[in-house]
Design an enzyme around this catalytic site. Structure first.
Site, PDB file in Angstrom:
ATOM      1  N   LYS A  22       0.836  -1.213   0.000  1.00 10.66           N
ATOM      2  CA  LYS A  22       0.000   0.000   0.000  1.00 10.66           C
ATOM      3  C   LYS A  22       0.863   1.253   0.000  1.00 10.66           C
ATOM      4  O   LYS A  22       0.654   2.183  -0.777  1.00 10.66           O
ATOM      5  CB  LYS A  22      -0.919   0.036   1.216  1.00 10.66           C
ATOM      6  CG  LYS A  22      -1.595   1.401   1.413  1.00 10.66           C
ATOM      7  CD  LYS A  22      -2.391   1.481   2.667  1.00 10.66           C
ATOM      8  CE  LYS A  22      -1.641   1.759   3.907  1.00 10.66           C
ATOM      9  NZ  LYS A  22      -1.406   3.164   4.236  1.00 10.66           N
ATOM     10  N   ASN A  23       1.863   1.290   0.874  1.00  5.19           N
ATOM     11  CA  ASN A  23       2.649   2.518   1.045  1.00  5.19           C
ATOM     12  C   ASN A  23       3.667   2.745  -0.063  1.00  5.19           C
ATOM     13  O   ASN A  23       4.386   3.738  -0.048  1.00  5.19           O
ATOM     14  CB  ASN A  23       3.305   2.528   2.426  1.00  5.19           C
ATOM     15  CG  ASN A  23       2.247   2.729   3.498  1.00  5.19           C
ATOM     16  OD1 ASN A  23       1.113   3.083   3.195  1.00  5.19           O
ATOM     17  ND2 ASN A  23       2.610   2.486   4.742  1.00  5.19           N
ATOM     18  N   CYS A 117      -5.104  13.173  12.527  1.00  3.98           N
ATOM     19  CA  CYS A 117      -5.724  11.851  12.348  1.00  3.98           C
ATOM     20  C   CYS A 117      -5.596  11.082  13.646  1.00  3.98           C
ATOM     21  O   CYS A 117      -4.934  11.550  14.587  1.00  3.98           O
ATOM     22  CB  CYS A 117      -5.127  11.139  11.152  1.00  3.98           C
ATOM     23  SG  CYS A 117      -3.833   9.976  11.541  1.00  3.98           S
ATOM     24  N   ARG A 122       0.168  15.107  12.603  1.00  7.74           N
ATOM     25  CA  ARG A 122       0.729  14.858  11.255  1.00  7.74           C
ATOM     26  C   ARG A 122       0.716  16.086  10.350  1.00  7.74           C
ATOM     27  O   ARG A 122       0.090  16.083   9.291  1.00  7.74           O
ATOM     28  CB  ARG A 122       0.016  13.686  10.592  1.00  7.74           C
ATOM     29  CG  ARG A 122       0.079  12.416  11.430  1.00  7.74           C
ATOM     30  CD  ARG A 122      -0.610  11.245  10.781  1.00  7.74           C
ATOM     31  NE  ARG A 122       0.159  10.683   9.683  1.00  7.74           N
ATOM     32  CZ  ARG A 122      -0.250   9.609   8.981  1.00  7.74           C
ATOM     33  NH1 ARG A 122      -1.410   9.051   9.281  1.00  7.74           N
ATOM     34  NH2 ARG A 122       0.470   9.126   8.008  1.00  7.74           N
ATOM     35  N   ASP A 305       4.572   1.050  11.943  1.00  9.83           N
ATOM     36  CA  ASP A 305       3.389   0.371  11.400  1.00  9.83           C
ATOM     37  C   ASP A 305       3.299  -1.088  11.837  1.00  9.83           C
ATOM     38  O   ASP A 305       2.334  -1.774  11.490  1.00  9.83           O
ATOM     39  CB  ASP A 305       3.392   0.456   9.867  1.00  9.83           C
ATOM     40  CG  ASP A 305       3.211   1.879   9.377  1.00  9.83           C
ATOM     41  OD1 ASP A 305       3.435   2.128   8.184  1.00  9.83           O
ATOM     42  OD2 ASP A 305       2.877   2.750  10.208  1.00  9.83           O
ATOM     43  N   ARG A 397      -8.415  -0.529   4.396  1.00  7.49           N
ATOM     44  CA  ARG A 397      -7.531   0.480   3.812  1.00  7.49           C
ATOM     45  C   ARG A 397      -6.157  -0.095   3.507  1.00  7.49           C
ATOM     46  O   ARG A 397      -5.437   0.409   2.654  1.00  7.49           O
ATOM     47  CB  ARG A 397      -7.366   1.655   4.772  1.00  7.49           C
ATOM     48  CG  ARG A 397      -8.664   2.401   5.057  1.00  7.49           C
ATOM     49  CD  ARG A 397      -8.391   3.635   5.859  1.00  7.49           C
ATOM     50  NE  ARG A 397      -7.473   4.514   5.111  1.00  7.49           N
ATOM     51  CZ  ARG A 397      -7.147   5.726   5.553  1.00  7.49           C
ATOM     52  NH1 ARG A 397      -7.628   6.155   6.715  1.00  7.49           N
ATOM     53  NH2 ARG A 397      -6.326   6.490   4.855  1.00  7.49           N
TER      54      ARG A 397
HETATM   55  C1  EPZ Z   1       4.088   7.224   6.099  1.00 11.07           C
HETATM   56  O1  EPZ Z   1       3.277   8.285   6.605  1.00 11.07           O
HETATM   57  C2  EPZ Z   1       3.169   5.992   6.043  1.00 11.07           C
HETATM   58  N1  EPZ Z   1       2.039   6.274   5.193  1.00 11.07           N
HETATM   59  C3  EPZ Z   1       2.678   5.664   7.445  1.00 11.07           C
HETATM   60  O2  EPZ Z   1       1.924   4.448   7.376  1.00 11.07           O
HETATM   61  C4  EPZ Z   1       3.870   5.420   8.337  1.00 11.07           C
HETATM   62  O3  EPZ Z   1       3.429   5.208   9.653  1.00 11.07           O
HETATM   63  C5  EPZ Z   1       4.820   6.648   8.316  1.00 11.07           C
HETATM   64  O4  EPZ Z   1       5.197   6.955   6.966  1.00 11.07           O
HETATM   65  C6  EPZ Z   1       6.082   6.418   9.112  1.00 11.07           C
HETATM   66  O5  EPZ Z   1       6.744   5.287   8.685  1.00 11.07           O
HETATM   67  C7  EPZ Z   1       2.182   6.120   3.847  1.00 11.07           C
HETATM   68  O6  EPZ Z   1       3.230   5.781   3.328  1.00 11.07           O
HETATM   69  C8  EPZ Z   1       0.985   6.392   3.006  1.00 11.07           C
HETATM   70  P1  EPZ Z   1       6.018  10.752   8.070  1.00 11.07           P
HETATM   71  P2  EPZ Z   1       3.794   9.809   6.544  1.00 11.07           P
HETATM   72  O7  EPZ Z   1       5.918  11.984   7.246  1.00 11.07           O
HETATM   73  O8  EPZ Z   1       4.584  10.002   5.325  1.00 11.07           O
HETATM   74  C9  EPZ Z   1       6.032  14.182  11.478  1.00 11.07           C
HETATM   75  C10 EPZ Z   1       0.110   2.990   7.707  1.00 11.07           C
HETATM   76  O9  EPZ Z   1      -0.293   2.454   8.749  1.00 11.07           O
HETATM   77  N2  EPZ Z   1       5.999  15.149  10.356  1.00 11.07           N
HETATM   78  O10 EPZ Z   1       7.221   9.917   7.940  1.00 11.07           O
HETATM   79  O11 EPZ Z   1       2.616  10.673   6.768  1.00 11.07           O
HETATM   80  C11 EPZ Z   1       4.742  13.359  11.564  1.00 11.07           C
HETATM   81  O12 EPZ Z   1       3.739  14.040  12.256  1.00 11.07           O
HETATM   82  C12 EPZ Z   1       0.530   4.473   7.708  1.00 11.07           C
HETATM   83  O13 EPZ Z   1       0.227   2.393   6.620  1.00 11.07           O
HETATM   84  C13 EPZ Z   1       5.990  16.506  10.623  1.00 11.07           C
HETATM   85  O14 EPZ Z   1       6.003  16.921  11.792  1.00 11.07           O
HETATM   86  O15 EPZ Z   1       4.715   9.837   7.847  1.00 11.07           O
HETATM   87  C14 EPZ Z   1       5.220  12.101  12.260  1.00 11.07           C
HETATM   88  O16 EPZ Z   1       5.218  12.303  13.630  1.00 11.07           O
HETATM   89  C15 EPZ Z   1       0.201   5.159   8.997  1.00 11.07           C
HETATM   90  N3  EPZ Z   1       5.965  17.372   9.581  1.00 11.07           N
HETATM   91  C16 EPZ Z   1       6.641  11.931  11.727  1.00 11.07           C
HETATM   92  O17 EPZ Z   1       7.047  13.205  11.226  1.00 11.07           O
HETATM   93  C17 EPZ Z   1       5.939  16.951   8.260  1.00 11.07           C
HETATM   94  O18 EPZ Z   1       5.890  17.780   7.347  1.00 11.07           O
HETATM   95  C18 EPZ Z   1       6.779  10.893  10.611  1.00 11.07           C
HETATM   96  O19 EPZ Z   1       5.811  11.172   9.610  1.00 11.07           O
HETATM   97  C19 EPZ Z   1       5.933  15.569   8.015  1.00 11.07           C
HETATM   98  C20 EPZ Z   1       5.973  14.673   9.073  1.00 11.07           C
END
Ligand code: EPZ
Length: 421
Positions: A22-23, A117, A122, A305, A397
């Protein structure tokens, strides 16, 4: 609304096919927007999130065909609105990943700002910081963010924290910028590497994906391609835990073991046997599970995850385990539901102390997010009697017909359509 009912106690044995990730699928669907001709993806998982992304692409002016084999023709986007509407972004945050390719190819994107969420606030500040560094003008109004640029220019961008989506979004914008971009403190996830492979096949010049420094030399044009999506390491990890906690023996066909070292290491620490075989990963559950301590980290650390699913295993081990969640600030929503089934877990901030060995007894439980729902399915597999999981739309999902596939390896599990929520 559907519900899933499980009668626990079965030992899972046999083969399970691991499907496309998915990711990886979601950012790859967005990457198709960068091409001047159609792109075809194979092994695409049949998931509601993939459908939502297709809807978004059609709204942007793409022609989308197929499902397991999916063809996306972006040629109609030029005349389209280049907008990701609130209705779609609120159902799936990954919708914001259209911003980079739209900005890179068309110099404009308007996207609804994603709210918080279940698992955390996020924000997307790092995505926007990256676009701004490439020369884009950012404007926020009426709950939307607009990014605009005549032609992006290469830049050095150092992310404040490791962000998967931020790395992917900015990488796609930079692929068509003038000059060279360097991303520092970049995410190293396999899904980031997969995106770089796809962009490379489209004609992009990217080096260093998989490391924390990625260099992108912008090009003027990218072409559509044909690509088979990599298998899902999180789905494979979820099934591996199902084998470990049921004392089972599963062969996970096409499991991407080289992307799962942290998960396999914890499974072995807990006493499971993990064997990489030519067709995939074999996981054999032990007589008794041993406790594990883990801290979630960006790749190659232990994936957030997999935290909820591994917590189920920890509740069944003899002794105490400690799980620390460092990526998302609110990712213990599954704890009260596991305690309803009989687990002994104490949460203090981002640390959960788990006292095994739980004797689960079936009950009605509520799914709160994707991985929390997977963890409730795992708990239901070992609970005495009947477990009923509600709000399984969360599960759909990220897992394709999980109940049918688990039933094939011996689980007593059924889905009921149109149940009370
Ligand atoms: C991806 O989300 C995955 N989703 C998530 O999987 C996964 O948990 C996450 O990466 C971490 O591995 C998809 O690939 C679609 P991040 P993403 O940006 O990209 C903070 C699942 O269960 N942050 O790496 O949204 C954020 O709040 C899902 O399949 C900021 O503060 O995650 C978080 O605490 C859930 N500002 C951390 O960084 C930003 O601009 C990591 O988020 C971006 C992120």
């Amino acid at each position: 609304m559907d519900k899933i009912v499980i009668h626990g106690g079965a030992r899972l044995t046999g083969e399970l096919q691991v499907l496309g990730a998915k990711n990886a699928a979601l950012p790859l669907q967005c990457a198709a927007l960068l091409g001047d001709s159609p792109t075809t993806y194979r092994h695409v998982p049949r998931l509601s999130d993939v459908q939502t992304m297709n809807q978004l692409l059609v709204g942007l002016g793409c022609a989308v065909e197929g499902d397991r084999t999916l063809t996306i023709d972006p040629t109609g986007v030029q005349e389209g609105p280049k907008e990701a509407p609130y209705e779609l972004v609120k159902t799936m945050r990954a919708s914001v990943t259209v911003m980079g390719p739209l900005l890179g190819r068309h110099g404009f994107a308007r996207v609804s700002l994603p709210g918080g969420c279940a698992i955390g606030a996020r924000p997307i500040d790092q995505h926007l910081r990256g676009f701004e560094a490439l020369g884009a003008k950012i404007r926020m109004s009426h709950g939307y963010v607009e990014v605009k640029a005549r032609r992006l220019k290469g830049a050095r961008i150092n992310f404040d924290m490791v962000t998967v989506g931020g790395t992917q979004n900015v990488m796609m914008a930079a692929a068509m910028a003038k000059g060279t971009t360097v991303l520092e403190n970049a995410a190293r996830e396999p899904e980031v590497q997969e995106l770089a492979i796809v962009l490379g096949k489209m004609g992009a010049k990217i080096a260093g994906a998989g490391s924390s420094t990625i260099e992108i030399e912008g090009v003027d044009d990218l072409q559509g391609i044909d690509h088979a999506i990599l298998p899902d390491r999180i789905e494979a990890g979820t099934f591996a835990i199902a084998a470990a906690i049921t004392g089972g023996d599963l062969l996970l066909l096409d499991a991407p073991s080289s992307h799962m070292h942290a998960v396999i290491a914890k499974l072995e620490e807990a006493g499971a046997e993990c064997r990489v075989e030519p067709e995939g990963l074999r996981v054999i559950g032990p007589e008794e599970l041993a406790p594990i301590d883990l801290v979630t980290r960006p790749h190659p650390g232990f994936p957030t995850d997999m935290q909820a699913q591994m917590m189920v295993l920890a509740t069944l081990a003899r002794g105490q385990s400690v799980i620390t969640e460092t990526i998302f600030e609110n990712r213990f929503m599954h704890v009260p539901e596991l305690c309803r089934l009989g687990a002994d877990i104490h949460v203090n901030g981002n640390v959960a102390v788990i006292r095994g060995k739980a004797r689960y007894t079936g009950s009605i439980v509520m799914a709160t997010d994707l991985r929390a729902s997977a963890c409730l399915v795992l708990a239901g597999l070992v609970a005495e009697g009947k477990t009923e999981i509600r709000r399984v739309y969360h599960l759909d999902r990220g897992y394709e017909t999980i109940e049918k596939r688990l039933r094939k390896v011996g689980a007593k599990i059924r889905r009921y359509h149109g149940a009370p929520s």
